[in-house]
Design a protein around this motif. Structure first.
Motif, PDB file in Angstrom:
ATOM      1  N   UNK A 108       0.833  -1.199   0.000  1.00  0.00           N
ATOM      2  CA  UNK A 108       0.000   0.000   0.000  1.00  0.00           C
ATOM      3  C   UNK A 108       0.870   1.252   0.000  1.00  0.00           C
ATOM      4  N   UNK A 109       1.955   1.248   0.763  1.00  0.00           N
ATOM      5  CA  UNK A 109       2.862   2.396   0.769  1.00  0.00           C
ATOM      6  C   UNK A 109       3.493   2.587  -0.608  1.00  0.00           C
ATOM      7  N   UNK A 113       2.945   5.847  -2.977  1.00  0.00           N
ATOM      8  CA  UNK A 113       4.112   6.628  -3.393  1.00  0.00           C
ATOM      9  C   UNK A 113       4.132   6.809  -4.901  1.00  0.00           C
ATOM     10  N   UNK A 114       3.680   5.800  -5.636  1.00  0.00           N
ATOM     11  CA  UNK A 114       3.650   5.900  -7.092  1.00  0.00           C
ATOM     12  C   UNK A 114       2.536   6.823  -7.556  1.00  0.00           C
ATOM     13  N   UNK A 115       1.430   6.852  -6.838  1.00  0.00           N
ATOM     14  CA  UNK A 115       0.283   7.676  -7.225  1.00  0.00           C
ATOM     15  C   UNK A 115       0.395   9.107  -6.721  1.00  0.00           C
ATOM     16  N   UNK A 116       1.193   9.325  -5.688  1.00  0.00           N
ATOM     17  CA  UNK A 116       1.390  10.655  -5.097  1.00  0.00           C
ATOM     18  C   UNK A 116       2.876  11.010  -5.184  1.00  0.00           C
ATOM     19  N   UNK A 117       3.350  11.413  -6.345  1.00  0.00           N
ATOM     20  CA  UNK A 117       4.795  11.637  -6.526  1.00  0.00           C
ATOM     21  C   UNK A 117       5.363  12.749  -5.652  1.00  0.00           C
ATOM     22  N   UNK A 149     -16.199 -17.640  -6.534  1.00  0.00           N
ATOM     23  CA  UNK A 149     -15.090 -18.145  -7.336  1.00  0.00           C
ATOM     24  C   UNK A 149     -14.151 -17.055  -7.802  1.00  0.00           C
ATOM     25  N   UNK A 150     -14.551 -15.791  -7.599  1.00  0.00           N
ATOM     26  CA  UNK A 150     -13.687 -14.661  -7.945  1.00  0.00           C
ATOM     27  C   UNK A 150     -12.826 -14.276  -6.746  1.00  0.00           C
ATOM     28  N   UNK A 151     -11.688 -13.694  -7.028  1.00  0.00           N
ATOM     29  CA  UNK A 151     -10.808 -13.207  -5.965  1.00  0.00           C
ATOM     30  C   UNK A 151     -11.445 -11.965  -5.343  1.00  0.00           C
ATOM     31  N   UNK A 152     -11.511 -11.922  -4.021  1.00  0.00           N
ATOM     32  CA  UNK A 152     -12.215 -10.837  -3.333  1.00  0.00           C
ATOM     33  C   UNK A 152     -11.347 -10.220  -2.233  1.00  0.00           C
ATOM     34  N   UNK A 153     -11.553  -8.932  -2.041  1.00  0.00           N
ATOM     35  CA  UNK A 153     -10.912  -8.189  -0.967  1.00  0.00           C
ATOM     36  C   UNK A 153     -11.981  -7.404  -0.234  1.00  0.00           C
ATOM     37  N   UNK A 154     -12.189  -7.733   1.034  1.00  0.00           N
ATOM     38  CA  UNK A 154     -13.095  -6.979   1.899  1.00  0.00           C
ATOM     39  C   UNK A 154     -12.233  -6.181   2.876  1.00  0.00           C
ATOM     40  N   UNK A 155     -12.412  -4.866   2.884  1.00  0.00           N
ATOM     41  CA  UNK A 155     -11.548  -4.035   3.707  1.00  0.00           C
ATOM     42  C   UNK A 155     -12.275  -2.773   4.138  1.00  0.00           C
ATOM     43  N   UNK A 156     -11.802  -2.200   5.225  1.00  0.00           N
ATOM     44  CA  UNK A 156     -12.211  -0.870   5.666  1.00  0.00           C
ATOM     45  C   UNK A 156     -11.002   0.039   5.549  1.00  0.00           C
ATOM     46  N   UNK A 157     -11.183   1.133   4.828  1.00  0.00           N
ATOM     47  CA  UNK A 157     -10.114   2.115   4.624  1.00  0.00           C
ATOM     48  C   UNK A 157     -10.404   3.351   5.455  1.00  0.00           C
ATOM     49  N   UNK A 206      -7.545   5.772  -1.781  1.00  0.00           N
ATOM     50  CA  UNK A 206      -6.791   6.447  -0.723  1.00  0.00           C
ATOM     51  C   UNK A 206      -6.042   7.654  -1.277  1.00  0.00           C
ATOM     52  N   UNK A 207      -5.448   7.505  -2.450  1.00  0.00           N
ATOM     53  CA  UNK A 207      -4.718   8.621  -3.049  1.00  0.00           C
ATOM     54  C   UNK A 207      -5.653   9.775  -3.381  1.00  0.00           C
ATOM     55  N   UNK A 208      -6.849   9.456  -3.861  1.00  0.00           N
ATOM     56  CA  UNK A 208      -7.819  10.502  -4.178  1.00  0.00           C
ATOM     57  C   UNK A 208      -8.194  11.296  -2.932  1.00  0.00           C
ATOM     58  N   UNK A 209      -8.390  10.598  -1.820  1.00  0.00           N
ATOM     59  CA  UNK A 209      -8.730  11.284  -0.576  1.00  0.00           C
ATOM     60  C   UNK A 209      -7.547  12.094  -0.045  1.00  0.00           C
ATOM     61  N   UNK A 210      -6.355  11.551  -0.160  1.00  0.00           N
ATOM     62  CA  UNK A 210      -5.178  12.269   0.323  1.00  0.00           C
ATOM     63  C   UNK A 210      -4.892  13.515  -0.502  1.00  0.00           C
ATOM     64  N   UNK A 211      -5.235  13.497  -1.798  1.00  0.00           N
ATOM     65  CA  UNK A 211      -5.012  14.674  -2.640  1.00  0.00           C
ATOM     66  C   UNK A 211      -5.873  15.847  -2.206  1.00  0.00           C
ATOM     67  N   UNK A 212      -6.950  15.591  -1.483  1.00  0.00           N
ATOM     68  CA  UNK A 212      -7.803  16.668  -1.014  1.00  0.00           C
ATOM     69  C   UNK A 212      -7.157  17.434   0.130  1.00  0.00           C
ATOM     70  N   UNK A 213      -6.064  16.888   0.664  1.00  0.00           N
ATOM     71  CA  UNK A 213      -5.338  17.565   1.727  1.00  0.00           C
ATOM     72  C   UNK A 213      -4.236  18.415   1.114  1.00  0.00           C
ATOM     73  N   UNK A 214      -4.197  19.703   1.372  1.00  0.00           N
ATOM     74  CA  UNK A 214      -3.095  20.522   0.862  1.00  0.00           C
ATOM     75  C   UNK A 214      -1.803  20.184   1.571  1.00  0.00           C
ATOM     76  N   UNK A 215      -0.694  20.461   0.924  1.00  0.00           N
ATOM     77  CA  UNK A 215       0.614  20.234   1.526  1.00  0.00           C
ATOM     78  C   UNK A 215       0.929  21.378   2.465  1.00  0.00           C
ATOM     79  N   UNK A 216       1.058  21.069   3.756  1.00  0.00           N
ATOM     80  CA  UNK A 216       1.267  22.108   4.761  1.00  0.00           C
ATOM     81  C   UNK A 216       2.702  22.179   5.227  1.00  0.00           C
TER      82      UNK A 216
END
Length: 232
Positions: A108-109, A113-117, A149-157, A206-216
């Motif tokens: 995930x890190x 890192x790749x999505x938020x250069x 029969x499909x690969x599944x991921x259940x998660x809370x972000x 997660x990257x979309x939500x983090x982009x809503x935060x300005x760089x302080x």
């Protein structure tokens, strides 16, 4: 990615004097261990991999991905290949190369890192780290082939702003449950590949939500606004 660990055969030749010194149950136990130490064979080790996404600017300067909470039934050396809802199927010869929580946080890190250069992303307890401005948390309850029969991921972000180097207690934060489904997989290798892709999809959110935060310039000032439901 796979890694095969070889198990070297042990030397079972014991000198005559040594054999004479071995007596009773203790001697039998040593011989049994010597002869059967490698009888289980060498497991094939698998690791999750970073999946490239769309790099875009924006977001805080530093983000910490904390060690996720993984359901105890999944957090084991051998890989859970199927979850029917009532029964877990565990591979007999396929294992994770590292603990599953550690692998998920590392990937995930890497995905973030790749999505938020413009953002420095590190995992919890990383020796190369600094005071984060936001935290990313995951809770994983399914990480295998599902009943369909499909690969599944259940998660809370959860994405939470930092306040003095810790999650802000009075801040609102983003939290969302996800059920992600990928392609079918008939073997462990394609299943691990699809699971990596599903983690990449979660990283997109997660990257979309983090982009809503300005760089302080300092921590303790971020606010993540919770999206209101239509009836609110």
């Amino acid at each position: 990615m796979t890694q095969t660990v070889s198990c070297q055969p042990m030397n079972t030749r014991l000198g005559r004097r040594t054999l004479l010194r071995l007596s009773g149950a203790a001697g039998l136990g040593v011989m049994a261990f010597t002869l059967t130490a490698c009888s289980g064979g060498s497991p094939t080790l698998y690791t999750l991999a970073v999946v490239p996404g769309q790099p875009q600017p924006g977001g805080p300067r530093f983000v910490e991905v904390r060690l996720p909470t993984v359901a105890s039934g999944l957090d084991r050396d051998r890989i859970v290949t199927a979850d029917s809802g009532y029964k877990l199927t565990v591979a007999t010869a396929d294992a994770w190369s590292d603990s599953l929580p550690a692998q998920i946080s590392r990937v995930m890190a890497g995905d973030l890192a790749q999505r938020l250069p413009g953002t420095g992303v590190f995992v919890e307890n990383d020796t190369v780290a600094t005071e984060p401005e936001a935290y990313v948390d995951l809770s994983i309850s399914r990480f295998s082939t599902g009943p369909s029969g499909n690969v599944e991921l259940d998660a809370t972000l959860s994405i939470q702003p930092a306040s003095a180097g810790a999650p802000g207690k009075d801040e609102q934060y983003y939290m969302q449950n996800f059920t992600l489904q990928g392609a079918q997989a008939s073997a462990t290798m394609p299943m691990v590949q699809v699971l990596s892709q599903l983690l990449g999809q979660l990283a997109d959110v997660a990257a979309q939500q983090l982009r809503q935060l300005p760089s302080g310039q300092s921590t303790g000032w971020h606010t993540i606004v919770r999206k209101k439901a239509p009836h609110e």
